[in-house]
Design an enzyme around this catalytic site. Structure first.
Site, PDB file in Angstrom:
ATOM      1  N   TYR A  97       3.757  11.582  -2.873  1.00  0.00           N
ATOM      2  CA  TYR A  97       3.006  10.558  -2.137  1.00  0.00           C
ATOM      3  C   TYR A  97       1.770  11.171  -1.465  1.00  0.00           C
ATOM      4  O   TYR A  97       0.700  10.548  -1.406  1.00  0.00           O
ATOM      5  CB  TYR A  97       3.905   9.879  -1.101  1.00  0.00           C
ATOM      6  CG  TYR A  97       3.186   8.840  -0.268  1.00  0.00           C
ATOM      7  CD1 TYR A  97       2.580   7.730  -0.857  1.00  0.00           C
ATOM      8  CD2 TYR A  97       3.109   8.972   1.125  1.00  0.00           C
ATOM      9  CE1 TYR A  97       1.916   6.783  -0.091  1.00  0.00           C
ATOM     10  CE2 TYR A  97       2.453   8.021   1.898  1.00  0.00           C
ATOM     11  CZ  TYR A  97       1.849   6.937   1.286  1.00  0.00           C
ATOM     12  OH  TYR A  97       1.192   6.002   2.044  1.00  0.00           O
ATOM     13  N   TYR A 122      -3.784   7.870  10.274  1.00  0.00           N
ATOM     14  CA  TYR A 122      -2.562   8.674  10.470  1.00  0.00           C
ATOM     15  C   TYR A 122      -2.939  10.141  10.641  1.00  0.00           C
ATOM     16  O   TYR A 122      -3.827  10.644   9.940  1.00  0.00           O
ATOM     17  CB  TYR A 122      -1.644   8.571   9.243  1.00  0.00           C
ATOM     18  CG  TYR A 122      -0.792   7.323   9.123  1.00  0.00           C
ATOM     19  CD1 TYR A 122      -0.639   6.402  10.152  1.00  0.00           C
ATOM     20  CD2 TYR A 122      -0.105   7.085   7.930  1.00  0.00           C
ATOM     21  CE1 TYR A 122       0.166   5.278   9.996  1.00  0.00           C
ATOM     22  CE2 TYR A 122       0.701   5.958   7.763  1.00  0.00           C
ATOM     23  CZ  TYR A 122       0.830   5.059   8.805  1.00  0.00           C
ATOM     24  OH  TYR A 122       1.625   3.956   8.635  1.00  0.00           O
ATOM     25  N   GLU A 163      10.978  -1.422   2.823  1.00  0.00           N
ATOM     26  CA  GLU A 163       9.573  -1.818   2.965  1.00  0.00           C
ATOM     27  C   GLU A 163       9.487  -3.290   2.541  1.00  0.00           C
ATOM     28  O   GLU A 163      10.073  -3.672   1.531  1.00  0.00           O
ATOM     29  CB  GLU A 163       8.674  -0.939   2.079  1.00  0.00           C
ATOM     30  CG  GLU A 163       7.186  -1.298   2.136  1.00  0.00           C
ATOM     31  CD  GLU A 163       6.287  -0.311   1.362  1.00  0.00           C
ATOM     32  OE1 GLU A 163       6.466   0.917   1.507  1.00  0.00           O
ATOM     33  OE2 GLU A 163       5.419  -0.793   0.601  1.00  0.00           O
TER      34      GLU A 163
HETATM   35  C1  3EB Z   1       3.354   2.749   6.110  1.00  0.00           C
HETATM   36  O1  3EB Z   1       3.107   1.814   6.841  1.00  0.00           O
HETATM   37  C2  3EB Z   1       4.470   2.519   5.139  1.00  0.00           C
HETATM   38  O2  3EB Z   1       0.146   4.082   0.872  1.00  0.00           O
HETATM   39  O3  3EB Z   1      -0.573   2.205   0.028  1.00  0.00           O
HETATM   40  C3  3EB Z   1       3.080   0.722   3.067  1.00  0.00           C
HETATM   41  C4  3EB Z   1       2.107   0.031   2.338  1.00  0.00           C
HETATM   42  C5  3EB Z   1       3.103   2.096   3.035  1.00  0.00           C
HETATM   43  C6  3EB Z   1       1.159   0.723   1.578  1.00  0.00           C
HETATM   44  C7  3EB Z   1       0.189   2.850   0.760  1.00  0.00           C
HETATM   45  C8  3EB Z   1       2.167   2.784   2.265  1.00  0.00           C
HETATM   46  C9  3EB Z   1       1.197   2.106   1.549  1.00  0.00           C
HETATM   47  O4  3EB Z   1       2.774   3.835   6.180  1.00  0.00           O
HETATM   48  C10 3EB Z   1       4.154   2.876   3.758  1.00  0.00           C
END
Ligand code: 3EB
Length: 350
Positions: free
Chosen positions: A163, A224, A344
């Site tokens: 990822y 993030y 999710e």
């Molecule tokens: C998050 O909120 C959970 O990397 O495209 C949710 C939706 C999440 C999309 C992406 C990742 C993605 O971080 C993971």
């Protein structure tokens, strides 16, 4: 799903989605169907046997096959034609484009000695670069919604979780196409693990951009901190688009994250409640920033991805408490992008 009789004179054509169980209906097929933009299935069991044969043009996502047998169907009210661009197959109308791309992520036989990026990082970058080139070339700059299926998403190779490799390639493509740092250019998204095979990405784009919506309970994913990987994920919490008479809300895959931290590790019921609290916060934020009639949780259609499909009764019980039984809710097994996330949930209102 059936085009409304009164859908006249919108300045953009309308966009419809539906989720169908193949058992309910004759299998749809893209051949000869006016207005069909895309059909996606999450089941694995076609491989050309008799009635099980995969109908033409259907995008098959390589998940484990546990979960609802489901066709996800995107349609518009205007004529559609098909095309290819690089590795992308697409179908487009005057106002919308639906496309998909699958790219191999295996290491070359000679091995990778660190001189070129890992195959998955490279594939993510290539996929998004091709998508942006197509959208720029054909004049559909608004990437409304994108779904990412990353093989062995929590596996590690070349010293980095898949990822995280994906996030590097994806962000580099946004930068290369000057789609950062403007948050208006960041799409709603989902990212899930697939069992194996290629990186698969599918997406919806339009002549006009959506309004990106963030969640006040969460740090924007594109901010993030580095503890989640060298490059942040490039997605918004939701996108809202005004098509004239019709408005669509795309809520991204949503998990049990507050700020930037995972909450309720190991507790799938609590993770489900936190994910729904996050969706409720995104809905409230949409109602604040977008004009139009307010949404609530009962207006949405849901796709729920479970890391462990045996958690289904627990997760369903939580959803049943929060959402009307009239709302469509579909359950699929898939790995989630962080190893400590068990669920999710994505949602759409059209
Ligand atoms: C998050 O909120 C959970 O990397 O495209 C949710 C939706 C999440 C999309 C992406 C990742 C993605 O971080 C993971």
């Amino acid at each position: 799903m059936t085009p409304r009789a009164n859908a006249l004179l919108t300045d953009a054509g309308d966009l419809y989605y539906s989720y169908a169980r193949p058992a309910d209906d004759a299998s749809p097929s893209l051949s000869g169907q006016n207005g069909l933009l895309g059909i996606i299935t999450f089941q694995t069991g076609f491989v050309g046997e008799g009635d099980g044969a995969k109908p033409e043009g259907i995008l098959q996502i390589p998940l484990s096959g546990q979960g609802d047998d489901l066709w996800e169907i995107w349609k518009t009210t205007q004529p559609v034609h098909a095309g290819t661009f690089g590795d992308i197959s697409y179908r487009c109308s005057r106002d919308f484009l639906f496309g998909s791309i699958a790219l191999d992520v295996t290491d070359p036989p000679a091995g990778n000695h660190g001189l070129i990026p890992p195959p998955l990082q490279n594939a993510a970058n290539l996929a998004y670069q091709q998508i942006f080139c197509l959208l720029d070339r054909h004049g559909y700059p608004g990437l409304l919604r994108i779904w990412n299926f990353v093989p062995d998403i929590n596996g590690v190779s070349h010293g980095l979780e898949h990822y995280r490799q994906f996030n590097i390639g994806r962000q580099d493509a946004f930068l290369a196409h000057s789609r950062l740092p403007s948050r208006q250019n960041i799409p709603a998204a989902s990212a899930l693990g697939s069992v194996d095979g290629p990186l698969v990405v599918y997406f919806l784009a339009a002549r006009r951009n959506s309004v990106a919506v963030e969640n006040p309970r969460q740090i924007s994913a594109y901010h993030y901190p580095q503890e989640y990987g060298p490059s942040s994920p490039t997605f918004s919490r939701a996108g809202w688009v005004d098509l004239g008479q019709q408005k669509i809300l795309f809520i991204s895959g949503t998990a049990s994250i507050i700020g930037h931290q995972t909450r309720h590790g190991g507790n799938v019921a609590a993770q489900t409640r936190e994910s729904m609290a996050n969706i409720a916060a995104v809905v409230a934020e949409t109602n604040r920033v977008a004009a139009g009639s307010p949404y609530d949780l009962n207006d949405l259609s849901y796709k729920v991805y479970l890391r462990q499909f045996t958690d289904l009764p627990i997760v369903r019980a939580e959803l049943d408490r929060l959402v009307t039984p009239k709302a469509p809710v579909f359950y699929l097994q898939a790995d989630i992008c962080r190893a400590d996330l068990l669920v999710e949930i994505e949602a759409t209102a059209g």
